[in-house]
Scaffold this motif. Structure first.
Motif, short mmCIF file in Angstrom:
data_model
loop_
_atom_site.label_atom_id
_atom_site.label_comp_id
_atom_site.label_asym_id
_atom_site.label_seq_id
_atom_site.Cartn_x
_atom_site.Cartn_y
_atom_site.Cartn_z
N ASN A 253 0.30 -4.30 -4.95
CA ASN A 253 1.36 -3.34 -5.24
C ASN A 253 0.76 -1.96 -5.40
N PHE A 254 0.46 -1.32 -4.30
CA PHE A 254 -0.24 -0.05 -4.40
C PHE A 254 0.61 1.00 -5.11
N GLY A 255 1.91 0.96 -4.84
CA GLY A 255 2.82 1.93 -5.46
C GLY A 255 2.77 1.86 -6.98
N THR A 256 2.95 0.67 -7.55
CA THR A 256 2.95 0.57 -9.01
C THR A 256 1.57 0.86 -9.58
N ALA A 257 0.52 0.48 -8.82
CA ALA A 257 -0.83 0.77 -9.31
C ALA A 257 -1.04 2.28 -9.43
N THR A 258 -0.62 3.03 -8.41
CA THR A 258 -0.82 4.48 -8.48
C THR A 258 0.04 5.10 -9.58
N THR B 140 -4.75 -10.71 -22.48
CA THR B 140 -5.70 -9.73 -23.02
C THR B 140 -5.90 -8.56 -22.06
N GLU B 141 -4.96 -8.38 -21.13
CA GLU B 141 -5.09 -7.25 -20.21
C GLU B 141 -5.00 -5.92 -20.96
N VAL B 142 -5.77 -4.96 -20.46
CA VAL B 142 -5.60 -3.58 -20.92
C VAL B 142 -5.11 -2.78 -19.72
N VAL B 143 -4.75 -1.51 -19.93
CA VAL B 143 -4.08 -0.76 -18.87
C VAL B 143 -4.91 -0.70 -17.59
N ALA B 144 -6.24 -0.47 -17.72
CA ALA B 144 -7.07 -0.36 -16.53
C ALA B 144 -7.13 -1.68 -15.75
N ILE B 145 -7.09 -2.80 -16.48
CA ILE B 145 -7.09 -4.11 -15.82
C ILE B 145 -5.75 -4.31 -15.10
N TYR B 146 -4.67 -3.94 -15.78
CA TYR B 146 -3.34 -4.04 -15.18
C TYR B 146 -3.32 -3.28 -13.86
N LEU B 147 -3.85 -2.04 -13.90
CA LEU B 147 -3.89 -1.21 -12.70
C LEU B 147 -4.69 -1.89 -11.59
N TYR B 148 -5.85 -2.39 -11.94
CA TYR B 148 -6.72 -3.03 -10.96
C TYR B 148 -6.03 -4.23 -10.31
N HIS C 119 5.68 6.79 -3.67
CA HIS C 119 5.91 6.09 -2.41
C HIS C 119 5.66 4.60 -2.57
N ALA C 120 6.35 3.83 -1.75
CA ALA C 120 6.06 2.40 -1.69
C ALA C 120 5.03 2.19 -0.59
N SER C 121 3.93 1.52 -0.93
CA SER C 121 2.92 1.30 0.11
C SER C 121 2.01 0.17 -0.30
N SER C 122 1.40 -0.43 0.69
CA SER C 122 0.26 -1.27 0.38
C SER C 122 -0.74 -1.00 1.47
N PHE C 123 -1.92 -1.60 1.40
CA PHE C 123 -2.97 -1.27 2.36
C PHE C 123 -2.47 -1.53 3.77
N GLY C 124 -2.71 -0.57 4.67
CA GLY C 124 -2.37 -0.78 6.07
C GLY C 124 -0.93 -0.45 6.41
N GLN C 125 -0.10 -0.15 5.39
CA GLN C 125 1.27 0.23 5.70
C GLN C 125 1.45 1.72 5.50
N SER C 126 2.39 2.33 6.27
CA SER C 126 2.62 3.74 6.03
C SER C 126 3.61 3.87 4.87
N THR D 193 -9.24 7.25 -9.61
CA THR D 193 -9.70 7.80 -8.34
C THR D 193 -10.08 6.70 -7.35
N THR D 194 -10.31 5.48 -7.85
CA THR D 194 -10.69 4.42 -6.91
C THR D 194 -9.53 4.07 -5.98
N LEU D 195 -8.30 4.23 -6.47
CA LEU D 195 -7.15 3.80 -5.66
C LEU D 195 -7.07 4.52 -4.33
N PRO D 196 -7.00 5.87 -4.33
CA PRO D 196 -6.92 6.55 -3.04
C PRO D 196 -8.26 6.55 -2.32
#
Lengths: 283, 296
Positions: free
Chosen positions: B261-266, B245-253, B42-49, A128-131
């Motif tokens: 990479n907002f798209g892959t993070a989401t 030693t990354e775990v999934v939540a770290i990868y996402l962050y 969608h492909a996006s990063s901060f500030g882009q539509s 939920t932090t992302l959006p």
């Protein structure tokens, strides 16, 4: 050996085994905490020295250093306190209302909404932090108490509601009905009949939120940068400091942040256990 | 007194009471969750539509070796942490259930780690395992063991993460199992003893089967919560050395906030949601039946 001595020996052995197990459990649970608290009262030089000097002279120098160098930490404690009180108040009020609703009225719609509350709680918070991050920025809520208060309360409302429903279910409905005959509205029933009798549940909910909000790291890490930084976040900055970590100060900070909530948990242990068995695992 | 309407006769009157809770969950969890789903296509990063890209984000993660490593690490840690924790929790619960002197004080000691923050726990455990002067390191050396080189060897890092996770969450598992054990009636054990059952037999035939529901619930909750693992790893190794030693939540962050990479993070986020729901499916199905049967 007579069978009697064998029996006595066996019993002694079992007792010894249990004593040993108990000692291990204690060392495991309390050892790390004790070590940090002791280290906090030890002069920085001696903490990591392999050859310990003979007597342990407790000192406050680490705490003095903490006070002198990390004013941020004490602001952080104050922020943590404000956020914790806010989140707790919000979560307890909202959970009590909802617990009352789910306890006293039943319908398919209500049941499915209660179900979705529990299902929602299973979503990983980091998702939920992302959006929320851009939304929070757009509303100018970044680095404010409000965003943390709302998030902390939201992630405990489902559990809080289930705990409150369990406790309110135990209050006899005849009391409601008697009040109703006297012409009381639902809100008046909640205030005069239910509230005075569900304090135990409210304390249980409060304990969970307090411990969580006081210690939380992830949301504070993502949503605060300066003004609303909480104590755990400042502590993480101390540990991550690039120009050498002053461990004595870190231990002092850890001790100051830990002790109030530790004492609180120990004092409230009965409510904690009741709360967990009342609702945490039911939903 | 037929005029005195019971509140339960009009279920709509209950809605206002539950509304604030539902609104809060919707605003802070449901809407963001759905928005993440939309963003993940969608492909996006901060500030882009954002522009629609279909499953491209998912394809990208699934082709990323770092994602698979993070997933593998997560699975290893979760499986270790949850099962060791259940065994320990069961052991301590049984030890305590047999009656002890100073029971309240001892329970308080076992609960103590529940009060410790993740940051505090990391400080404690990395100090004990400090490669030069840590208490445990010196003990291990004293016993002729090789100490953990947790900042250098990735597997050692994960072991330390697991240890401190177990330490932090054992109180939860313990309480659930202990409360369940206390609710088993004493006369069952007395009857078993009269029949000449050994301690092991009464454990196998009485304790274990009657504790099973509580064990399963504790296991499920711990799976779901252990899967979110972030702070412990972030504060201890930061996912390093070399992202090992990354775990999934770290990868996402990292995808979201470091590599932009907002798209892959989401997309990673939705994979986490889906796997959480799959983990919880059995529990949710059972709960759904119970809750919707309640009003029938």
């Amino acid at each position: 050996m007579t069978p009697d001595t064998v029996l006595v020996l066996k019993r002694r052995l079992a007792q010894l085994g249990r004593g040993l197990a108990l000692a291990l459990v204690l060392i495991w649970s309390v050892g790390p905490i004790t070590m940090i608290v002791v280290a906090a009262f030890t002069p920085e030089k001696e903490i990591f020295s392999v050859t310990k000097s003979a007597g342990w002279q407790p000192t406050l120098e680490n705490f003095v250093m903490l006070w002198a160098k990390w004013g941020d930490f004490f602001t952080g404690l104050l922020n943590s306190l404000i956020v914790t009180l806010g989140a707790t108040l919000l979560a307890v009020v909202v959970s009590t209302l909802a617990g009352f609703g789910y306890s006293r009225w039943q319908s398919r719609l209500l049941a499915s909404s209660a179900f979705s509350m529990i299902a929602l709680r299973l979503l990983p918070p980091i998702v939920t932090t992302l959006p929320l991050f851009p939304i929070v920025n757009a509303f100018g809520l970044n680095d404010t108490y409000l965003v943390l208060i709302l998030l902390y309360a939201a992630f405990f409302v489902s559990m809080g509601t289930m705990v409150m429903r369990t406790f309110i279910d135990q209050i006899p409905r005849e009391l409601d009905e008697a009040a109703m005959v006297d012409g009381a509205t639902s809100l008046q029933i909640l205030r005069r009949v239910i509230l005075p009798l569900c304090g135990q549940g409210m304390i249980a909910v409060a304990i969970f939120v307090i411990v969580y909000a006081w210690n939380e790291f992830l949301f504070a890490f993502i949503f605060t940068t300066k003004f609303a930084k909480t104590a755990p976040l400042v502590m993480s900055e101390m540990v991550g400091s690039l120009d050498g970590v002053e461990w004595g100060v870190v231990f002092a900070a850890t001790t100051v942040q830990l002790l109030p909530v530790l004492i609180f948990v120990v004092l409230c242990q009965r409510h904690l256990i009741e709360g967990l068995t009342a609702g945490a695992t039911k939903g | 007194m037929a005029e005195a309407r019971l509140p339960s006769q009009n279920p709509r009157a209950g809605v206002p009471f539950v509304l604030p809770a539902l609104a809060m969950l919707a605003a802070m969890i449901l809407v963001p969750g759905v928005y993440v789903l939309w963003l993940s296509f969608h492909a996006s990063s901060f500030g882009q539509s954002p522009t629609y890209v279909g499953f491209a984000n998912y394809a990208k993660i699934l082709a990323d070796p770092y994602f698979w490593r993070a997933l593998k690490n997560t699975v290893i840690v979760v499986l270790t942490v949850v099962h060791v924790e259940l065994l320990l929790g069961l052991g301590v619960a049984l030890l305590f259930a047999n009656g002890l002197p100073f029971r309240k004080l001892l329970i308080a000691c076992v609960l103590a780690p529940y009060a410790v923050s993740e940051v505090g726990a990391v400080v404690m455990w990395r100090t004990m395992f400090d490669p030069d002067a840590g208490l445990v390191t010196r003990l291990m050396l004293g016993f002729g063991l090789t100490p953990l080189e947790w900042s250098v060897v990735p597997m050692h890092g994960l072991i330390l993460v697991s240890l401190l996770s177990i330490w932090l969450h054992l109180p939860f598992t313990f309480i659930i199992l202990y409360a369940a054990r206390l609710s088993i009636p004493k006369d069952l054990y007395e009857a078993a003893e009269l029949d000449g059952a050994t301690a092991w037999q009464s454990f196998r035939r009485i304790t274990l089967p009657l504790l099973m529901p509580a064990i399963l619930i504790a296991m499920l909750f711990r799976y779901i919560f252990a899967y979110r693992l972030f702070s412990e790893v972030w504060l201890l190794t930061g996912g390093g050395p070399a992202r090992q030693t990354e775990v999934v939540a770290i990868y996402l962050y990292l995808e979201a906030f470091r590599y932009n990479n907002f798209g892959t993070a989401t997309a990673t986020g939705w994979l986490m949601v889906l796997t959480s729901l799959v983990l919880a499916l059995v529990y949710l199905r059972k709960l759904y039946r119970e809750m919707l049967a309640r009003d029938a």
